[in-house]
Write an enzyme that holds these catalytic residues in place. Structure first.
Site, PDB file in Angstrom:
ATOM      1  N   ASP A   9       0.811  -1.072   0.003  1.00 27.91           N
ATOM      2  CA  ASP A   9       0.092  -0.057  -0.083  1.00 27.91           C
ATOM      3  C   ASP A   9       0.804   1.449   0.110  1.00 27.91           C
ATOM      4  O   ASP A   9       0.302   2.418   0.489  1.00 27.91           O
ATOM      5  CB  ASP A   9      -1.067   0.074   1.291  1.00 27.91           C
ATOM      6  CG  ASP A   9      -1.881  -1.109   1.246  1.00 27.91           C
ATOM      7  OD1 ASP A   9      -2.118  -1.819   0.058  1.00 27.91           O
ATOM      8  OD2 ASP A   9      -2.053  -1.516   2.193  1.00 27.91           O
ATOM      9  N   LYS A  34       1.760   1.945  -5.186  1.00 29.87           N
ATOM     10  CA  LYS A  34       2.582   1.199  -6.198  1.00 29.87           C
ATOM     11  C   LYS A  34       1.546   1.570  -7.472  1.00 29.87           C
ATOM     12  O   LYS A  34       2.184   1.769  -8.583  1.00 29.87           O
ATOM     13  CB  LYS A  34       2.712  -0.316  -6.055  1.00 29.87           C
ATOM     14  CG  LYS A  34       3.576  -0.471  -4.949  1.00 29.87           C
ATOM     15  CD  LYS A  34       3.605  -2.141  -4.638  1.00 29.87           C
ATOM     16  CE  LYS A  34       2.347  -2.685  -4.068  1.00 29.87           C
ATOM     17  NZ  LYS A  34       2.099  -2.345  -2.908  1.00 29.87           N
ATOM     18  N   GLY A  67      -4.417  -4.569  -3.554  1.00 32.95           N
ATOM     19  CA  GLY A  67      -5.383  -3.442  -4.139  1.00 32.95           C
ATOM     20  C   GLY A  67      -4.803  -2.344  -4.488  1.00 32.95           C
ATOM     21  O   GLY A  67      -3.837  -1.334  -3.554  1.00 32.95           O
ATOM     22  N   HIS A  68      -4.627  -1.977  -5.710  1.00 36.92           N
ATOM     23  CA  HIS A  68      -3.828  -0.954  -6.329  1.00 36.92           C
ATOM     24  C   HIS A  68      -4.719   0.236  -6.735  1.00 36.92           C
ATOM     25  O   HIS A  68      -5.477   0.024  -7.821  1.00 36.92           O
ATOM     26  CB  HIS A  68      -2.832  -1.306  -7.478  1.00 36.92           C
ATOM     27  CG  HIS A  68      -1.828  -2.404  -6.852  1.00 36.92           C
ATOM     28  ND1 HIS A  68      -1.155  -3.244  -7.734  1.00 36.92           N
ATOM     29  CD2 HIS A  68      -1.436  -2.851  -5.866  1.00 36.92           C
ATOM     30  CE1 HIS A  68      -0.352  -3.918  -7.112  1.00 36.92           C
ATOM     31  NE2 HIS A  68      -0.569  -3.885  -5.824  1.00 36.92           N
ATOM     32  N   GLN A 113       2.071  -6.093  -3.061  1.00 39.22           N
ATOM     33  CA  GLN A 113       2.335  -6.366  -1.675  1.00 39.22           C
ATOM     34  C   GLN A 113       3.939  -5.456  -1.673  1.00 39.22           C
ATOM     35  O   GLN A 113       4.248  -4.528  -2.052  1.00 39.22           O
ATOM     36  CB  GLN A 113       2.801  -7.664  -1.214  1.00 39.22           C
ATOM     37  CG  GLN A 113       1.097  -8.486  -0.886  1.00 39.22           C
ATOM     38  CD  GLN A 113       0.808  -8.822  -2.280  1.00 39.22           C
ATOM     39  OE1 GLN A 113       1.454  -9.625  -2.969  1.00 39.22           O
ATOM     40  NE2 GLN A 113      -0.744  -8.806  -2.393  1.00 39.22           N
TER      41      GLN A 113
HETATM   42  P1  GDP Z   1      -0.789   0.192  -3.531  1.00 40.36           P
HETATM   43  O1  GDP Z   1      -1.123  -1.053  -2.863  1.00 40.36           O
HETATM   44  O2  GDP Z   1       0.852   0.402  -3.167  1.00 40.36           O
HETATM   45  O3  GDP Z   1      -0.890   0.517  -4.942  1.00 40.36           O
HETATM   46  O4  GDP Z   1      -1.621   1.179  -3.045  1.00 40.36           O
HETATM   47  P2  GDP Z   1      -2.968   1.458  -2.399  1.00 40.36           P
HETATM   48  O5  GDP Z   1      -3.683   1.953  -3.449  1.00 40.36           O
HETATM   49  O6  GDP Z   1      -3.463   0.370  -1.621  1.00 40.36           O
HETATM   50  O7  GDP Z   1      -2.781   2.729  -1.316  1.00 40.36           O
HETATM   51  C1  GDP Z   1      -2.387   3.825  -1.593  1.00 40.36           C
HETATM   52  C2  GDP Z   1      -3.325   4.927  -1.344  1.00 40.36           C
HETATM   53  O8  GDP Z   1      -2.609   6.261  -1.277  1.00 40.36           O
HETATM   54  C3  GDP Z   1      -4.526   4.951  -2.507  1.00 40.36           C
HETATM   55  O9  GDP Z   1      -5.815   5.508  -1.960  1.00 40.36           O
HETATM   56  C4  GDP Z   1      -4.073   6.273  -3.242  1.00 40.36           C
HETATM   57  O10 GDP Z   1      -5.018   6.792  -4.273  1.00 40.36           O
HETATM   58  C5  GDP Z   1      -3.419   7.092  -2.388  1.00 40.36           C
HETATM   59  N1  GDP Z   1      -2.009   7.917  -2.923  1.00 40.36           N
HETATM   60  C6  GDP Z   1      -1.135   7.340  -3.615  1.00 40.36           C
HETATM   61  N2  GDP Z   1      -0.194   8.755  -3.773  1.00 40.36           N
HETATM   62  C7  GDP Z   1      -0.616   9.403  -2.835  1.00 40.36           C
HETATM   63  C8  GDP Z   1      -0.066  10.657  -2.576  1.00 40.36           C
HETATM   64  O11 GDP Z   1       0.957  11.180  -2.772  1.00 40.36           O
HETATM   65  N3  GDP Z   1      -0.629  11.456  -1.812  1.00 40.36           N
HETATM   66  C9  GDP Z   1      -2.067  10.875  -1.234  1.00 40.36           C
HETATM   67  N4  GDP Z   1      -2.435  11.697  -0.371  1.00 40.36           N
HETATM   68  N5  GDP Z   1      -2.642   9.778  -1.645  1.00 40.36           N
HETATM   69  C10 GDP Z   1      -1.684   9.009  -2.361  1.00 40.36           C
HETATM   70  P1  IMO Z   2      -1.125  -4.322  -2.027  1.00 41.45           P
HETATM   71  O1  IMO Z   2      -0.482  -4.811  -3.349  1.00 41.45           O
HETATM   72  C1  IMO Z   2      -0.916  -4.572   2.065  1.00 41.45           C
HETATM   73  C2  IMO Z   2      -1.172  -8.511   3.838  1.00 41.45           C
HETATM   74  C3  IMO Z   2      -2.344  -9.009   4.743  1.00 41.45           C
HETATM   75  C4  IMO Z   2      -1.709  -9.967   5.874  1.00 41.45           C
HETATM   76  C5  IMO Z   2      -0.720 -10.691   4.840  1.00 41.45           C
HETATM   77  C6  IMO Z   2      -1.066 -11.969   4.322  1.00 41.45           C
HETATM   78  O2  IMO Z   2      -2.288  -3.714  -1.990  1.00 41.45           O
HETATM   79  O3  IMO Z   2       0.057  -3.602  -1.317  1.00 41.45           O
HETATM   80  P2  IMO Z   2      -2.657 -12.630   2.429  1.00 41.45           P
HETATM   81  O4  IMO Z   2      -4.058 -12.351   2.083  1.00 41.45           O
HETATM   82  O5  IMO Z   2      -1.598 -12.182   1.397  1.00 41.45           O
HETATM   83  O6  IMO Z   2      -2.395 -14.225   2.746  1.00 41.45           O
HETATM   84  O7  IMO Z   2      -2.293 -12.077   3.700  1.00 41.45           O
HETATM   85  O8  IMO Z   2      -0.464  -9.804   3.890  1.00 41.45           O
HETATM   86  N1  IMO Z   2      -1.336  -8.106   2.730  1.00 41.45           N
HETATM   87  C7  IMO Z   2      -1.427  -6.958   2.200  1.00 41.45           C
HETATM   88  N2  IMO Z   2      -1.094  -5.757   2.763  1.00 41.45           N
HETATM   89  N3  IMO Z   2      -1.174  -4.452   0.963  1.00 41.45           N
HETATM   90  C8  IMO Z   2      -1.370  -5.650   0.080  1.00 41.45           C
HETATM   91  O9  IMO Z   2      -1.453  -5.766  -1.112  1.00 41.45           O
HETATM   92  C9  IMO Z   2      -1.534  -6.878   0.725  1.00 41.45           C
HETATM   93  N4  IMO Z   2      -1.595  -8.144   0.351  1.00 41.45           N
HETATM   94  C10 IMO Z   2      -1.509  -8.911   1.696  1.00 41.45           C
HETATM   95  O10 IMO Z   2      -3.074  -7.860   5.092  1.00 41.45           O
HETATM   96  O11 IMO Z   2      -1.377  -9.401   6.713  1.00 41.45           O
HETATM   97 MG    MG Z   3      -2.690  -1.849  -1.772  1.00 43.35          MG
END
Ligand code: GDP
Ligand code: IMO
Ligand code: MG
Length: 431
Positions: free
Chosen positions: A13, A16, A40-41, A230
């Protein structure tokens, strides 16, 4: 040969999805190499509406984050575990939003499938004492089957006889486990066979030998971006085991997860959130179980993109990040969510771990040591200025640049990008 790898440098999170979408403008192919619908990207893209340009947020779970650039081909590699239900639903949502996937989405014939029994087993195991806090998407049980060599692969969907035989064997075996060990409900063989046979027609058009496709593309000098899901500390080998996921999000996973040679890799970029978050259980040295943590969560909107769970929040940890840089071979980093720190008077960064009063080198990945360490912090003065409207690195407040440059210096990596918001235009390239 040109493959750049983008990895999450922390616990996932990091943003990416946003960074991969941004970089996709200049690549031909974006390829996911591990994980499944646990990811969840989030990608926020400009959309034309009746009142001019607005934005729309998409959360991608299996489909690579390059999908919103029409010139990009997206590959789901052999290292990914695919839940056909989740994949079809994601394809449907993108098509409904007007995204043309025709010829642009390729799924590896060797990728393993997530079955209903994987999800059921994941949820049952999570009811026990040693729960990991998984996403409940069946990831661990699917990788177990892959490595015990009983898994069902995408290619099996295309051959009804093979699929039926393998499903029957698997379901009978899982039902024994469900009934006798877990005292749980069992699964109906015919129901699952009927449901999964349906996927062959739907998935067929996307399935190919993606390793061969990537090889040919690289021969033709196409630019490939390998997208990690991840993050490094969730890596099954290098993370905070057992509180990890069941695949290899670190850069090494890109080669096995896509079937490309190490010699094709030209760069590794780490995505680093300006502070730290973690979802699920397990050690988190810099976690702030206080007002600071709550503020990071509410300002940063730190709720899981897949499960909606509140993310645990804390300060940036440069000890663990130095380890992540080493294991991944990160040469440059993209710092995200800088804007979330705009209002803090002071920002702490962990710069050292001590155990029984002695400074330790390296990052201990065993849970017991991580729970016993004390932390040393360096305090930075906050910049107390809104950064989300800043459009060039030089225009960031001096104290924000001091913070960023200190990170680069301590980690001995180049700072390549700084993100100050979720939108595409809120991305600053550091020259
Ligand atoms: P990922 O799993 O690494 O792709 O990240 P996620 O999408 O799960 O979580 C990142 C969250 O931060 C999302 O809601 C993005 O829209 C948000 N986000 C990404 N870059 C920025 C930033 O520079 N500032 C803010 N405020 N939000 C951001
Ligand atoms: P992205 O790609 C954050 C965490 C889960 C749990 C552990 C194992 O969005 O960064 P699993 O379901 O993979 O067996 O769970 O890994 N986890 C993540 N945490 N971002 C993710 O993906 C994750 N995918 C799995 O919360 O702790
Ligand atoms: Mg994510």
């Amino acid at each position: 040969m040109s493959v750049q790898i983008i990895v999450g440098a922390q616990w996932g999170d990091e943003g990416k999805g946003k960074i991969v979408d941004h970089l996709s403008e200049h690549v031909d192919i974006v390829a996911r190499y591990q994980g499944g619908a646990n990811a969840g990207h989030t990608v926020v893209i400009p959309t034309k509406g009746p009142n001019g340009i607005t934005t729309r947020e998409y959360v991608l779970h299996l489909i690579p984050s390059g999908i919103f650039h029409s010139h990009v081909t997206c590959v789901i590699g052999n290292g990914v575990v695919i839940d056909p239900v989740a994949l079809m639903s994601e394809i449907g949502q993108l098509q409904a939003a007007g995204v043309d996937l025709h010829g642009r989405l390729l799924v590896s014939h060797n990728a393993h499938l997530i079955m209903p029994y994987h999800k059921l087993l994941d949820s049952i195991r999570e009811q026990g004492e040693n729960k990991i806090g998984t996403t409940g998407r069946g990831i661990g049980p699917a990788y177990i089957d892959k490595y015990t060599r009983t898994g069902i692969r995408v290619v099996d969907l295309l051959n009804r006889d093979v699929l039926c035989k393998k499903l029957k064997q698997n379901i009978e075996e899982k039902n024994e486990l469900l009934k006798n060990i877990y005292r749980s409900r069992t699964l109906d063989v015919d129901e699952i066979i009927n449901e999964y046979q349906e996927f062959d027609k739907k998935i067929d058009q996307y399935v190919t030998d993606t390793s061969a496709y990537l090889h040919n593309a690289l021969q033709k000098k196409k630019k490939v971006l390998a997208e990690g899901a991840q993050g490094a500390f969730l890596d099954v080998d290098h993370g905070t085991y057992p509180f990890v996921t069941s695949s290899s999000p670190t850069s090494g996973g890109a080669c096995t997860g896509l079937g490309i040679p190490p010699t094709s890799i030209t760069s590794v970029t780490g995505v680093v959130k300006a502070y730290s978050t973690r979802v699920g259980n397990g050690p988190f040295p810099t976690e702030q179980l206080n007002e600071v943590g709550e503020r990071l969560r509410s300002t940063g909107g730190e709720y899981g993109a897949t499960t909606g769970r509140p993310r645990r929040c804390g300060w940036l940890d440069l000890v663990s990040l130095a380890y992540s840089v080493r294991v991944n071979g990160i040469e440059r980093i993209a710092i995200t969510k800088l804007d979330v720190l705009d209002d803090f008077d002071e920002i702490n960064v962990c710069t050292g771990y001590t155990l029984n009063g002695k400074r330790i080198t390296g990052f201990p990945t065993d849970v017991q040591t991580l729970e016993a360490i004390d932390l040393e912090y360096r305090v930075f003065k906050g910049w107390k200025t809104k950064t989300s409207d800043v459009r060039s690195y030089g225009k960031l407040p001096a104290r924000a640049r001091t913070y960023i440059e200190a990170i680069g210096k301590i980690l001995r990596t180049k700072i390549w990008m700084v993100s100050v918001g979720a939108r595409r235009d809120q991305t600053l390239t550091v020259r």
